[in-house]
Design a protein around this motif. Structure first.
Motif, mmCIF file in Angstrom:
data_model
loop_
_atom_site.group_PDB
_atom_site.id
_atom_site.type_symbol
_atom_site.label_atom_id
_atom_site.label_comp_id
_atom_site.label_asym_id
_atom_site.label_seq_id
_atom_site.Cartn_x
_atom_site.Cartn_y
_atom_site.Cartn_z
ATOM 1 N N ARG A 1 0.870 -1.169 0.000
ATOM 2 C CA ARG A 1 0.000 0.000 0.000
ATOM 3 C C ARG A 1 0.912 1.225 0.000
ATOM 4 O O ARG A 1 1.668 1.441 0.939
ATOM 5 N N GLU B 1 -9.094 -8.045 6.430
ATOM 6 C CA GLU B 1 -8.743 -7.973 5.014
ATOM 7 C C GLU B 1 -7.252 -8.148 4.789
ATOM 8 O O GLU B 1 -6.768 -8.003 3.659
ATOM 9 N N LEU C 1 -4.833 -6.259 6.121
ATOM 10 C CA LEU C 1 -4.086 -5.000 6.166
ATOM 11 C C LEU C 1 -3.478 -4.806 7.546
ATOM 12 O O LEU C 1 -4.186 -4.861 8.552
ATOM 13 N N SER D 1 -3.294 1.453 8.445
ATOM 14 C CA SER D 1 -4.714 1.696 8.199
ATOM 15 C C SER D 1 -5.012 3.141 7.816
ATOM 16 O O SER D 1 -6.034 3.421 7.185
ATOM 17 N N ALA E 1 -3.955 5.909 2.510
ATOM 18 C CA ALA E 1 -4.977 5.772 1.466
ATOM 19 C C ALA E 1 -4.561 4.733 0.423
ATOM 20 O O ALA E 1 -3.390 4.345 0.334
ATOM 21 N N ARG E 2 -5.525 4.306 -0.364
ATOM 22 C CA ARG E 2 -5.212 3.448 -1.502
ATOM 23 C C ARG E 2 -4.437 4.258 -2.548
ATOM 24 O O ARG E 2 -4.445 5.480 -2.532
ATOM 25 N N ASP E 3 -3.773 3.554 -3.465
ATOM 26 C CA ASP E 3 -3.011 4.246 -4.504
ATOM 27 C C ASP E 3 -3.774 4.222 -5.822
ATOM 28 O O ASP E 3 -4.742 3.471 -5.979
ATOM 29 N N ASP F 1 -4.640 0.917 -7.542
ATOM 30 C CA ASP F 1 -5.496 -0.018 -6.815
ATOM 31 C C ASP F 1 -6.869 -0.053 -7.489
ATOM 32 O O ASP F 1 -7.491 0.998 -7.685
ATOM 33 N N ARG G 1 -9.610 -0.626 -6.327
ATOM 34 C CA ARG G 1 -10.654 -0.109 -5.448
ATOM 35 C C ARG G 1 -10.463 1.380 -5.131
ATOM 36 O O ARG G 1 -11.168 1.929 -4.302
ATOM 37 N N PHE G 2 -9.527 2.025 -5.812
ATOM 38 C CA PHE G 2 -9.341 3.456 -5.617
ATOM 39 C C PHE G 2 -10.575 4.196 -6.138
ATOM 40 O O PHE G 2 -11.047 3.947 -7.249
ATOM 41 N N TRP H 1 -11.701 10.860 -4.220
ATOM 42 C CA TRP H 1 -10.404 11.545 -4.157
ATOM 43 C C TRP H 1 -10.530 12.978 -4.646
ATOM 44 O O TRP H 1 -10.042 13.911 -3.995
ATOM 45 N N SER I 1 -1.897 7.372 -1.906
ATOM 46 C CA SER I 1 -0.592 6.896 -1.451
ATOM 47 C C SER I 1 0.322 6.561 -2.623
ATOM 48 O O SER I 1 -0.111 6.367 -3.761
#
Length: 250
Positions: free
Chosen positions: A59, A131, A133, A138, A141-143, A146, A148-149, A154, A176
Motif C-alpha cells: 500500500r 482484510e 491489512l 490503516s 490511502a489506496r493508490d 489499486d 478499489r481506488f 479523491w 498513497s
C-alpha cells in the motif's frame, strides 16, 4: 525515497522468490533495522522461525509479507527508507557490507536479505485486520493503481483541501505512493503548477491529472522504477531506468 513504482518492483520480485517458503532462521545484524519492533531482535527472530511467508502486498510506499505460523497471523512490514534493499541471493554469498537482516529458509535455497546503508528503513511485525491489512498502515490511502481506488471521492477530498495541488498529491492520507518524482512528472504532463490551489481545480481537471498520474506510474513500472544511484535496486540487484524519461523532476 522509493515511491510506488520502486516498491511495486520489489514486491513483484519478492512474490516470485519468497511466497510459500518456510523460514528456518532470521539473523538481525543491526538493531536499528528493527527499531519499530519494540520487543526487540530476539522476539522478531523467534516469531518468524518456522513461519510460512505468503504473497507480498503493498500500500503506497509500504510493502508487507503476510505470515502464518499455525496460530495468529501477522505480517512483516518493510519500509525501504532512503537506501533499503530487499535482495534475494544465493545462500553462500558473502554478507554484504550493509547487511542488516538475513532470512534463511527451510528449503536451503536463496536467502532474503535486507540491506540498508543509511539505516533509515527497516522491518517490523504487526497484526493484520480481516482484510489482511496491517494495523499500522490503516491510515494510508489506496493508490491510483489499486482497483478499489475511488476517483470521485479523491477529487472531492482534494477540492476540500486548502493547499497546493502538489502538496495534495504528496498527502498519503489522500492518495498513497506518490512522492516528489512522480508528482512533478504528473503535474508537468497535466500542465499544472504545483502551487495551484486545490479549491480552484475543477473535477474534470483533477480527473485529467489522475489519468496522467496513472500513466506516469505505469511507465515507471515498465522501466523498473527510477534509480539515481546504486541504492535503489530490485531483488536481483538491478537498477531501474525511468530516470532517462524524466521531463520535470530536478
Amino acid at each position: 525515497m522509493p515511491e510506488l513504482p520502486e516498491v511495486e518492483v520489489v514486491r513483484r520480485g519478492l512474490e516470485r522468490w519468497v511466497a510459500g517458503r518456510v523460514v528456518d532462521e532470521v539473523e538481525v545484524r543491526h538493531p536499528r533495522a528493527i527499531r519499530r519492533h519494540l520487543p526487540g531482535p530476539l522476539d522478531f527472530a523467534g516469531r518468524l522461525r518456522g513461519a510460512t511467508l505468503h504473497r507480498p502486498a503493498r500500500r503506497g510506499k509500504y510493502l508487507w509479507i503476510p505470515v502464518s505460523t499455525g496460530g495468529a497471523d501477522f505480517a512483516v512490514i518493510a519500509h525501504l527508507g532512503m537506501s533499503g534493499q530487499m535482495l534475494v541471493v544465493d545462500r553462500d554469498t558473502e554478507p554484504e557490507r550493509h547487511l542488516r537482516i538475513r532470512f534463511r529458509f527451510a528449503d536451503g535455497g536463496r536467502d532474503l536479505r535486507f540491506i540498508d546503508q543509511r539505516t533509515f528503513g527497516g522491518l517490523f511485525l504487526d497484526d493484520v485486520d480481516d482484510e489482511g491489512l496491517p494495523g499500522m498502515l490503516s491510515h494510508i490511502a489506496r493508490d491510483p493503481l489499486d482497483p478499489r481506488f475511488d476517483d470521485a471521492a479523491w477529487a472531492a477530498a482534494v477540492r476540500r483541501k486548502r493547499t497546493g495541488i502538489k502538496r495534495a498529491l504528496l498527502d498519503q492520507t489522500l492518495v498513497s505512493g506518490i512522492g516528489n518524482i512522480y508528482a512533478d512528472e504528473s503535474l508537468w504532463r497535466a500542465k499544472l503548477h504545483g502551487e495551484r490551489p486545490t479549491s480552484a481545480l475543477t473535477r474534470p481537471t483533477l480527473q485529467r491529472l489522475l489519468a496522467h498520474v496513472r500513466e506516469v506510474l505505469a511507465a515507471a513500472l515498465e522501466q523498473g522504477g527510477t534509480s539515481f544511484d546504486s541504492l535503489y535496486v530490485n531483488v536481483n540487484g538491478e537498477s531501474g531506468y525511468f530516470d532517462r524519461s524524466l521531463n520535470a523532476y530536478g
